[in-house]
Design a protein around this motif. Structure first.
Motif, mmCIF file in Angstrom:
data_model
loop_
_atom_site.group_PDB
_atom_site.id
_atom_site.type_symbol
_atom_site.label_atom_id
_atom_site.label_comp_id
_atom_site.label_asym_id
_atom_site.label_seq_id
_atom_site.Cartn_x
_atom_site.Cartn_y
_atom_site.Cartn_z
ATOM 1 N N SER A 35 0.821 -1.210 0.000
ATOM 2 C CA SER A 35 0.000 0.000 0.000
ATOM 3 C C SER A 35 0.860 1.268 0.000
ATOM 4 N N GLU A 36 0.222 2.399 -0.282
ATOM 5 C CA GLU A 36 0.931 3.683 -0.228
ATOM 6 C C GLU A 36 1.424 3.962 1.191
ATOM 7 N N GLY A 37 0.635 3.582 2.188
ATOM 8 C CA GLY A 37 1.071 3.766 3.570
ATOM 9 C C GLY A 37 2.329 2.970 3.874
ATOM 10 N N GLN A 38 2.402 1.760 3.353
ATOM 11 C CA GLN A 38 3.589 0.932 3.563
ATOM 12 C C GLN A 38 4.794 1.488 2.800
ATOM 13 N N ILE A 39 4.554 2.038 1.601
ATOM 14 C CA ILE A 39 5.642 2.680 0.861
ATOM 15 C C ILE A 39 6.183 3.858 1.670
ATOM 16 N N GLY A 40 5.263 4.667 2.216
ATOM 17 C CA GLY A 40 5.679 5.812 3.019
ATOM 18 C C GLY A 40 6.455 5.392 4.256
ATOM 19 N N ALA A 41 6.004 4.313 4.904
ATOM 20 C CA ALA A 41 6.688 3.825 6.103
ATOM 21 C C ALA A 41 8.078 3.284 5.754
ATOM 22 N N PHE A 42 8.170 2.576 4.639
ATOM 23 C CA PHE A 42 9.465 2.061 4.184
ATOM 24 C C PHE A 42 10.415 3.215 3.872
ATOM 25 N N ALA A 43 9.905 4.217 3.149
ATOM 26 C CA ALA A 43 10.731 5.375 2.798
ATOM 27 C C ALA A 43 11.215 6.102 4.047
ATOM 28 N N MET A 44 10.353 6.216 5.057
ATOM 29 C CA MET A 44 10.750 6.893 6.286
ATOM 30 C C MET A 44 11.797 6.077 7.042
ATOM 31 N N ALA A 45 11.642 4.759 7.045
ATOM 32 C CA ALA A 45 12.624 3.897 7.714
ATOM 33 C C ALA A 45 13.986 4.005 7.030
ATOM 34 N N VAL A 46 13.973 4.008 5.694
ATOM 35 C CA VAL A 46 15.220 4.152 4.944
ATOM 36 C C VAL A 46 15.811 5.543 5.172
ATOM 37 N N LEU A 117 9.904 18.396 -6.770
ATOM 38 C CA LEU A 117 9.988 17.788 -5.446
ATOM 39 C C LEU A 117 10.318 18.894 -4.459
ATOM 40 N N GLY A 118 9.431 19.089 -3.490
ATOM 41 C CA GLY A 118 9.692 20.124 -2.491
ATOM 42 C C GLY A 118 9.829 21.499 -3.116
ATOM 43 N N HIS A 119 10.986 22.138 -2.882
ATOM 44 C CA HIS A 119 11.198 23.509 -3.342
ATOM 45 C C HIS A 119 11.787 23.579 -4.748
ATOM 46 N N THR A 120 12.091 22.422 -5.347
ATOM 47 C CA THR A 120 12.750 22.434 -6.644
ATOM 48 C C THR A 120 11.755 22.254 -7.773
ATOM 49 N N GLY A 121 12.088 22.818 -8.915
ATOM 50 C CA GLY A 121 11.246 22.658 -10.086
ATOM 51 C C GLY A 121 11.466 21.309 -10.739
ATOM 52 N N GLY A 122 10.486 20.863 -11.530
ATOM 53 C CA GLY A 122 10.592 19.603 -12.246
ATOM 54 C C GLY A 122 10.616 19.841 -13.740
ATOM 55 N N THR A 123 11.484 19.115 -14.447
ATOM 56 C CA THR A 123 11.608 19.286 -15.896
ATOM 57 C C THR A 123 10.286 19.016 -16.604
ATOM 58 N N LEU A 124 9.545 18.010 -16.166
ATOM 59 C CA LEU A 124 8.277 17.695 -16.820
ATOM 60 C C LEU A 124 7.264 18.817 -16.641
ATOM 61 N N ASP A 125 7.228 19.419 -15.457
ATOM 62 C CA ASP A 125 6.307 20.539 -15.228
ATOM 63 C C ASP A 125 6.636 21.701 -16.157
ATOM 64 N N LYS A 126 7.928 21.916 -16.392
ATOM 65 C CA LYS A 126 8.328 22.986 -17.305
ATOM 66 C C LYS A 126 7.845 22.687 -18.718
ATOM 67 N N LEU A 127 8.071 21.462 -19.178
ATOM 68 C CA LEU A 127 7.669 21.102 -20.530
ATOM 69 C C LEU A 127 6.156 21.062 -20.686
ATOM 70 N N ALA A 175 7.836 13.928 3.087
ATOM 71 C CA ALA A 175 9.067 14.501 3.648
ATOM 72 C C ALA A 175 10.214 13.500 3.686
ATOM 73 N N THR A 176 10.290 12.630 2.672
ATOM 74 C CA THR A 176 11.373 11.648 2.605
ATOM 75 C C THR A 176 12.203 11.822 1.333
ATOM 76 N N VAL A 177 12.120 12.996 0.737
ATOM 77 C CA VAL A 177 12.814 13.258 -0.519
ATOM 78 C C VAL A 177 14.324 13.157 -0.359
ATOM 79 N N GLU A 178 14.853 13.608 0.786
ATOM 80 C CA GLU A 178 16.300 13.795 0.924
ATOM 81 C C GLU A 178 17.104 12.540 1.247
ATOM 82 N N SER A 179 16.484 11.387 1.329
ATOM 83 C CA SER A 179 17.205 10.147 1.634
ATOM 84 C C SER A 179 18.205 9.817 0.531
ATOM 85 N N ILE A 180 19.474 9.658 0.904
ATOM 86 C CA ILE A 180 20.517 9.370 -0.078
ATOM 87 C C ILE A 180 20.245 8.047 -0.796
#
Length: 439
Positions: A35-46, A117-127, A175-180
């Motif tokens: 589920s999306e909730g499990q994806i979010g939990a996995f991303a937060m754990a990572v 993502l967050g404060h940055t622009g996306g190439t697809l949004d520009k196009l 809020a899990t964008v910054e995970s290396i």
């Protein structure tokens, strides 16, 4: 028996996951049994526990293999297959120029890009601000445009790295964008699925970067270089400055406008030119299309001066559904805002610092970008004529032009922009533009 919650628990506790566990989890992401909730939990754990190199390679390859991996052998391209990626910044419109420039020099660029993502622009949004342009092209159209023009910039199709497309959208709003580890896997799963020969990575450093410190930016660059080279794609990374906006504009249509002006020679921001040339030159050298960096720069300057790169860009736009005369008549096609007004500072002195992340959030406020997944975007909104560090500031000189849909939106963004700028009596020391290269 595979249990997603058990994988999440183990990673939450800091344990190393096996390749099989990671592949099972990503398979569940792909077939929606996770589920999306499990994806979010996995991303937060990572995010909090990280991943070792073996885990990152396993995650990247599992996400790559979640869909179709492009194989160009059946219909070979007469040149190397190349691409670039940036960790994201404000006013980072490099992709729109680099792709056509590389194509004009003999490379082929099947660029699969993302949204903001967050404060940055996306190439697809520009196009997406270009009427008719399809960022959700079929594989057959994608292949045809790459072969005919040398470059196509699109989003992830349903066939290419579908697990990443689903994970990407969840990371944006959790809020899990910054995970290396997650950034590495997200970037490289798409890039490895393109069938590349070489890749250049732009990792941002400074107030507008995802990684808050130089050390973490280096760590991310090393992660990407190690994983990509380990997977057989020759990869270099440049650590570049994001202590101020890269281009003179930030937004969707306003950045497309600046990209066209760059390609045609109408206007080229010096910082943007240097970063674009540096990344492009690395690709040409890695692919054997140039004997060294200086030769590569000469080739790149030649395709800019001759108008060849601008012509390639125009043919790509038309090939993916946009107007055939977009380069010649971009102002007739790009959306604009109802309110375009200058912003002034009360202080007098020199622009000493810019909170570039806050500038990016001002752009999000203007355009109502991706703060939640369902947000719609005002493509004409943004900031232009942005001041540079070291500029003389006084109450009579605008620090930027804000493009907004309403007075309320303009006022809020103007306050955010003023708060992001620091003016002092002393002229600031300049930042390096390129801090380091890793390969």
């Amino acid at each position: 028996m595979f249990l997603p919650q058990e994988v999440i628990r183990r990673k939450r506790e800091g344990e190393a996951l096996s390749e099989q566990e990671i592949r099972c989890f990503i398979a569940g992401v792909t077939d929606h049994s996770v589920s999306e909730g499990q994806i979010g939990a996995f991303a937060m754990a990572v995010y909090f526990q990280g991943m070792n190199l073996d885990e990152r390679i396993a995650l990247t390859c599992a996400m790559r293999d979640s869909g179709q991996v492009l194989d160009w052998a059946s219909d070979p391209l007469p040149g190397p297959i190349l691409d670039k990626h940036s960790t994201g910044g404000v006013g980072d419109v490099v992709s729109l120029m680099l792709g056509p420039m590389i194509a004009a020099c003999g490379g082929f660029v099947p660029m699969i890009s993302g949204r903001s993502l967050g404060h940055t622009g996306g190439t697809l949004d520009k196009l997406d601000s270009i009427p008719g342009y399809t960022t959700s092209a079929s594989e057959s159209l994608f292949r045809r445009v790459v072969k005919e023009t040398g470059v196509a910039i699109v989003g992830q199709t349903g066939e290419l790295a579908p697990a990443d497309k689903r994970i990407y959208s969840v990371r944006d709003v959790t809020a899990t964008v910054e995970s290396i580890a997650m950034i590495t896997a997200s970037i490289l799963s798409k890039k490895l699925a393109e069938g590349l020969n070489a890749l250049v990575m732009d990792v941002k450093v400074g107030s507008g970067a995802f990684m808050p410190t130089f050390e973490q930016s280096v760590e991310l660059a090393q992660s990407i270089v190690q994983v990509a080279n380990g997977a057989g794609v020759k990869t270099t990374a440049l650590l570049t400055d994001m202590n101020q906006c890269l281009a003179s504009s930030a937004g969707n249509a306003v950045e497309v406008r600046e990209a066209v002006q760059f390609l045609t020679g109408e206007y080229r921001n010096e910082r943007l030119l240097e970063i674009t040339m540096a990344q492009s030159a690395e690709l040409l050298v890695s692919a054997g299309l140039a004997g060294g960096i200086e030769q590569a720069r000469e080739q790149l300057q030649s395709v800019l001066d001759s108008g060849w790169a601008a012509d390639v860009f125009g043919r790509m736009i038309h090939g993916l559904g946009g107007p055939s005369d977009f380069v010649e008549r971009y102002d007739d096609y790009l959306p604009t805002s109802a309110i375009i007004k200058p912003v002034y500072m009360e202080a007098e002195g020199y622009l000493a610092a810019m909170d570039t992340r806050e500038v990016g959030m001002a752009v999000v406020q203007l355009g109502k970008g991706h703060t939640v997944a369902s947000d719609t975007i005002d493509y004409g909104a943004g900031i232009t004529d942005i001041c540079r560090l070291g500029d003389r500031i006084d109450p009579s000189r605008p620090v930027a032009m804000l493009h907004a849909r309403s007075d309320a939106s303009w006022n809020q963004a103007a306050d955010m922009l003023r708060g992001a700028l620091t003016v002092t009596e002393q002229v600031p020391q300049p930042h390096s533009l390129i801090y380091k290269k890793l390969s």
